[in-house]
Design a protein around this motif. Structure first.
Motif, PDB file in Angstrom:
ATOM      1  N   GLY A 172       1.226  62.268  25.965  1.00 12.09           N
ATOM      2  CA  GLY A 172       0.048  61.651  26.576  1.00 12.09           C
ATOM      3  C   GLY A 172      -0.876  61.109  25.508  1.00 12.09           C
ATOM      4  N   ARG A 173      -2.036  60.611  25.949  1.00 15.54           N
ATOM      5  CA  ARG A 173      -3.037  60.061  25.025  1.00 15.54           C
ATOM      6  C   ARG A 173      -4.324  60.877  25.184  1.00 15.54           C
ATOM      7  NH1 ARG A 173      -4.631  54.651  26.245  1.00 15.54           N
ATOM      8  NH2 ARG A 173      -4.088  55.045  28.408  1.00 15.54           N
ATOM      9  N   PRO A 174      -4.442  61.966  24.445  1.00 17.27           N
ATOM     10  CA  PRO A 174      -5.605  62.840  24.648  1.00 17.27           C
ATOM     11  C   PRO A 174      -6.942  62.242  24.222  1.00 17.27           C
ATOM     12  CG  PRO A 174      -4.236  63.631  22.843  1.00 17.27           C
ATOM     13  CD  PRO A 174      -3.474  62.528  23.495  1.00 17.27           C
ATOM     14  N   ASP A 175      -6.931  61.306  23.271  1.00 12.46           N
ATOM     15  CA  ASP A 175      -8.190  60.693  22.852  1.00 12.46           C
ATOM     16  C   ASP A 175      -8.805  59.910  24.010  1.00 12.46           C
ATOM     17  OD1 ASP A 175      -7.840  61.733  20.349  1.00 12.46           O
ATOM     18  OD2 ASP A 175      -7.097  59.869  19.448  1.00 12.46           O
ATOM     19  N   ALA A 213      -4.095  69.903  25.016  1.00 18.57           N
ATOM     20  CA  ALA A 213      -3.033  70.821  25.397  1.00 18.57           C
ATOM     21  C   ALA A 213      -2.179  70.162  26.460  1.00 18.57           C
ATOM     22  CB  ALA A 213      -3.627  72.131  25.928  1.00 18.57           C
ATOM     23  N   VAL A 214      -1.058  70.785  26.785  1.00 13.73           N
ATOM     24  CA  VAL A 214      -0.263  70.325  27.913  1.00 13.73           C
ATOM     25  C   VAL A 214      -1.031  70.692  29.184  1.00 13.73           C
ATOM     26  CG1 VAL A 214       1.917  70.494  29.154  1.00 13.73           C
ATOM     27  CG2 VAL A 214       1.892  70.687  26.648  1.00 13.73           C
ATOM     28  N   VAL A 215      -1.386  69.678  29.951  1.00 14.63           N
ATOM     29  CA  VAL A 215      -2.170  69.851  31.174  1.00 14.63           C
ATOM     30  C   VAL A 215      -1.234  69.701  32.374  1.00 14.63           C
ATOM     31  CG1 VAL A 215      -4.021  68.845  32.573  1.00 14.63           C
ATOM     32  CG2 VAL A 215      -4.281  69.025  30.087  1.00 14.63           C
ATOM     33  N   HIS A 216      -1.312  70.628  33.314  1.00 13.53           N
ATOM     34  CA  HIS A 216      -0.475  70.551  34.514  1.00 13.53           C
ATOM     35  C   HIS A 216      -0.938  69.429  35.428  1.00 13.53           C
ATOM     36  CE1 HIS A 216       0.903  71.630  38.598  1.00 13.53           C
ATOM     37  NE2 HIS A 216       1.948  72.148  37.989  1.00 13.53           N
ATOM     38  N   GLY A 217      -2.234  69.348  35.662  1.00 19.29           N
ATOM     39  CA  GLY A 217      -2.799  68.254  36.451  1.00 19.29           C
ATOM     40  C   GLY A 217      -3.040  68.577  37.914  1.00 19.29           C
ATOM     41  N   ASP A 218      -2.387  69.619  38.447  1.00 18.90           N
ATOM     42  CA  ASP A 218      -2.588  70.001  39.853  1.00 18.90           C
ATOM     43  C   ASP A 218      -2.363  71.498  39.984  1.00 18.90           C
ATOM     44  OD1 ASP A 218      -3.176  69.624  42.528  1.00 18.90           O
ATOM     45  OD2 ASP A 218      -1.146  69.015  43.080  1.00 18.90           O
ATOM     46  N   MET A 256       2.027  65.380  37.616  1.00 16.60           N
ATOM     47  CA  MET A 256       0.779  64.871  37.060  1.00 16.60           C
ATOM     48  C   MET A 256       0.503  65.410  35.664  1.00 16.60           C
ATOM     49  SD  MET A 256      -1.620  65.003  40.487  1.00 16.60           S
ATOM     50  CE  MET A 256      -2.951  64.034  39.753  1.00 16.60           C
ATOM     51  N   SER A 257       1.494  66.036  35.052  1.00 13.99           N
ATOM     52  CA  SER A 257       1.291  66.655  33.744  1.00 13.99           C
ATOM     53  C   SER A 257       1.152  65.609  32.643  1.00 13.99           C
ATOM     54  CB  SER A 257       2.446  67.596  33.414  1.00 13.99           C
ATOM     55  OG  SER A 257       3.676  66.895  33.401  1.00 13.99           O
ATOM     56  N   THR A 258       0.422  65.980  31.596  1.00 12.29           N
ATOM     57  CA  THR A 258       0.194  65.086  30.467  1.00 12.29           C
ATOM     58  C   THR A 258      -0.403  65.900  29.325  1.00 12.29           C
ATOM     59  OG1 THR A 258      -0.814  62.973  29.808  1.00 12.29           O
ATOM     60  CG2 THR A 258      -2.155  64.440  31.171  1.00 12.29           C
ATOM     61  N   LEU A 259      -0.756  65.241  28.226  1.00 12.96           N
ATOM     62  CA  LEU A 259      -1.559  65.861  27.173  1.00 12.96           C
ATOM     63  C   LEU A 259      -3.006  65.471  27.413  1.00 12.96           C
ATOM     64  CD1 LEU A 259       0.292  65.458  23.753  1.00 12.96           C
ATOM     65  CD2 LEU A 259       0.377  67.341  25.386  1.00 12.96           C
ATOM     66  N   GLY A 260      -3.889  66.444  27.412  1.00 14.55           N
ATOM     67  CA  GLY A 260      -5.281  66.121  27.684  1.00 14.55           C
ATOM     68  C   GLY A 260      -6.177  67.324  27.521  1.00 14.55           C
ATOM     69  N   ASP A 261      -7.292  67.291  28.222  1.00 10.84           N
ATOM     70  CA  ASP A 261      -8.304  68.333  28.136  1.00 10.84           C
ATOM     71  C   ASP A 261      -7.886  69.510  29.019  1.00 10.84           C
ATOM     72  OD1 ASP A 261     -10.595  69.932  28.470  1.00 10.84           O
ATOM     73  OD2 ASP A 261     -11.919  68.235  28.074  1.00 10.84           O
ATOM     74  N   PRO A 262      -7.598  70.671  28.440  1.00 11.81           N
ATOM     75  CA  PRO A 262      -7.114  71.801  29.237  1.00 11.81           C
ATOM     76  C   PRO A 262      -8.116  72.293  30.275  1.00 11.81           C
ATOM     77  CG  PRO A 262      -7.651  72.507  27.000  1.00 11.81           C
ATOM     78  CD  PRO A 262      -7.704  71.011  27.003  1.00 11.81           C
ATOM     79  N   LEU A 263      -9.397  72.063  30.036  1.00 10.93           N
ATOM     80  CA  LEU A 263     -10.396  72.576  30.972  1.00 10.93           C
ATOM     81  C   LEU A 263     -10.396  71.823  32.297  1.00 10.93           C
ATOM     82  CD1 LEU A 263     -13.337  73.374  28.525  1.00 10.93           C
ATOM     83  CD2 LEU A 263     -11.650  74.926  29.510  1.00 10.93           C
ATOM     84  N   THR A 264      -9.712  70.667  32.363  1.00  7.22           N
ATOM     85  CA  THR A 264      -9.569  70.006  33.668  1.00  7.22           C
ATOM     86  C   THR A 264      -8.711  70.856  34.604  1.00  7.22           C
ATOM     87  OG1 THR A 264      -7.718  68.675  32.811  1.00  7.22           O
ATOM     88  CG2 THR A 264      -9.909  67.668  32.779  1.00  7.22           C
ATOM     89  N   ASP A 265      -7.708  71.549  34.055  1.00  6.02           N
ATOM     90  CA  ASP A 265      -6.894  72.467  34.866  1.00  6.02           C
ATOM     91  C   ASP A 265      -7.745  73.627  35.373  1.00  6.02           C
ATOM     92  OD1 ASP A 265      -4.405  71.215  34.888  1.00  6.02           O
ATOM     93  OD2 ASP A 265      -3.643  72.314  33.159  1.00  6.02           O
ATOM     94  N   LEU A 266      -8.584  74.172  34.490  1.00  6.44           N
ATOM     95  CA  LEU A 266      -9.429  75.298  34.879  1.00  6.44           C
ATOM     96  C   LEU A 266     -10.458  74.867  35.923  1.00  6.44           C
ATOM     97  CD1 LEU A 266     -10.190  78.269  34.476  1.00  6.44           C
ATOM     98  CD2 LEU A 266     -11.769  77.531  32.663  1.00  6.44           C
TER      99      LEU A 266
END
Length: 339
Positions: free
Chosen positions: A156-159, A202-207, A229-239
């Motif tokens: 993914g594109r975490p930036d 981090a690896v984000v699940h997304g849902d 919906m998984s990607t590399l991104g902000d882990p706190l979106t999962d939380l």
């Protein structure tokens, strides 16, 4: 043998498996559709002795990027050797001539997906609490995976992840505007003004929620499912999404159900505190992430409502979806103010 479900021809599937993985299948295949709709289709397949699960895009899907089998297969293959419980992938097939679309096959994992408080009730308060806390523990394990170490460094594109997410869902909202929605533009703008600084990607699940995992008899998670919906991104979106789904809606006969009303279900703050303790991450901005989750779900629900008004979505409960959208907007605004 039951009739073949739409979207999966058991004979063609067996022929492919015999060629790609000789000796895997030991008899005629029987298939049952487990999950359908706009999400990827999930089938249970058996030869009478062993069982597998097949995932393929929905019939007549348009957006290939939203139903990328190669992407799903890649992430569970990468996570299989880690502490994150995922089904063992068997094979990926990108040849449309077999089932009419790309698909992948994975092992069948025992466990139960709990979708409502009523389904959790037989477990009792203690077991329900343990299952939900296990959900947090597994999320910590997922976010502890170093993407480069499992070959997901380019996943993914975490930036600029949060800014892109906010713009993406704003565009989704614009595509579904069929009525005035008080507060939704205010919520979108307020989220944009207060973007938090993301931690290391981090690896984000997304849902990530309770009905996207399987719970075993010991109340531990046996598999995390639905990685579309998984990607590399902000882990706190999962939380934030998990916290949102842990809030009681207090809406009788709601077509959108959560498990939060189940006896023994931990309060949202306990989930946040447990995640912070186990992960070592700063969760002080969790109100923003939770408010964003409310906004995202409001946009999704409004899209369903909009399609329903156009006669493009039919089925039980869809006529009440529109009434939920202002509730989600209100929760998003109040949650952001709490932060």
């Amino acid at each position: 043998m039951s009739p073949a479900p739409q979207g999966l021809d058991p004979e063609k599937l067996r022929g492919h498996l015999d060629r790609a993985r000789p000796g895997t299948v030991r008899g005629p295949l029987d298939a049952t559709l487990l999950q359908g709709g706009r999400s990827n289709l999930t089938y249970l397949v058996t030869d009478g002795t062993d069982r597998w699960v097949v995932r393929r895009p929905p019939l007549g899907h348009v957006l290939a990027t939203a139903h990328d089998m190669k992407r799903e297969h890649r992430v569970i293959s990468a996570l299989a050797p880690t502490a994150v419980p995922v089904p063992e992938p068997l094979l990926l097939c990108e040849d449309d001539s077999v089932l009419g679309a790309p698909f992948y096959v994975m092992e069948f994992v025992e466990g139960t997906p709990y979708r409502t408080a009523e389904q959790l009730a037989p477990l009792g308060p203690g077991r329900t609490r343990g299952a939900v806390l296990s959900l947090v523990d597994t999320l910590v394990d997922l976010h502890a995976v170093e993407p480069d170490s499992v070959g997901l460094g380019d996943f993914g594109r975490p930036d600029g992840f949060l800014d892109r997410q906010l713009r993406r869902w704003g565009k989704q909202l614009d595509a579904s505007r069929g009525r005035e929605l008080a507060g939704i533009d205010e919520l979108h703008a307020a989220l944009g003004r207060s973007l938090p600084r993301s931690p290391a990607p981090a690896v984000v699940h997304g849902d990530y929620r309770l009905d996207n995992v399987l719970i075993g008899e010991d109340d531990r998670i046996t598999a995390v499912l639905d990685w579309e919906m998984s990607t590399l991104g902000d882990p706190l979106t999962d939380l934030g999404l998990l916290v949102m789904y842990s809030r009681r809606l207090e809406l009788p006969d709601s077509p959108v159900s959560t498990t939060a009303a189940a006896a023994g279900h931990p309060e949202p703050q306990e989930l946040v505190d447990r995640y912070a303790e186990l992960s070592g991450r700063d969760t002080s901005a969790i109100s923003w992430y939770t408010a964003f989750a409310w906004f995202k779900l409001a946009v999704i629900l409004e899209g369903i409502h909009y399609r329903h008004t156009l006669g493009r979505t039919v089925g039980p409960g869809f006529d009440r979806i529109g009434d939920l959208v202002p509730v989600f907007i209100g929760h998003g605004l109040s949650t952001l103010q709490e932060g």
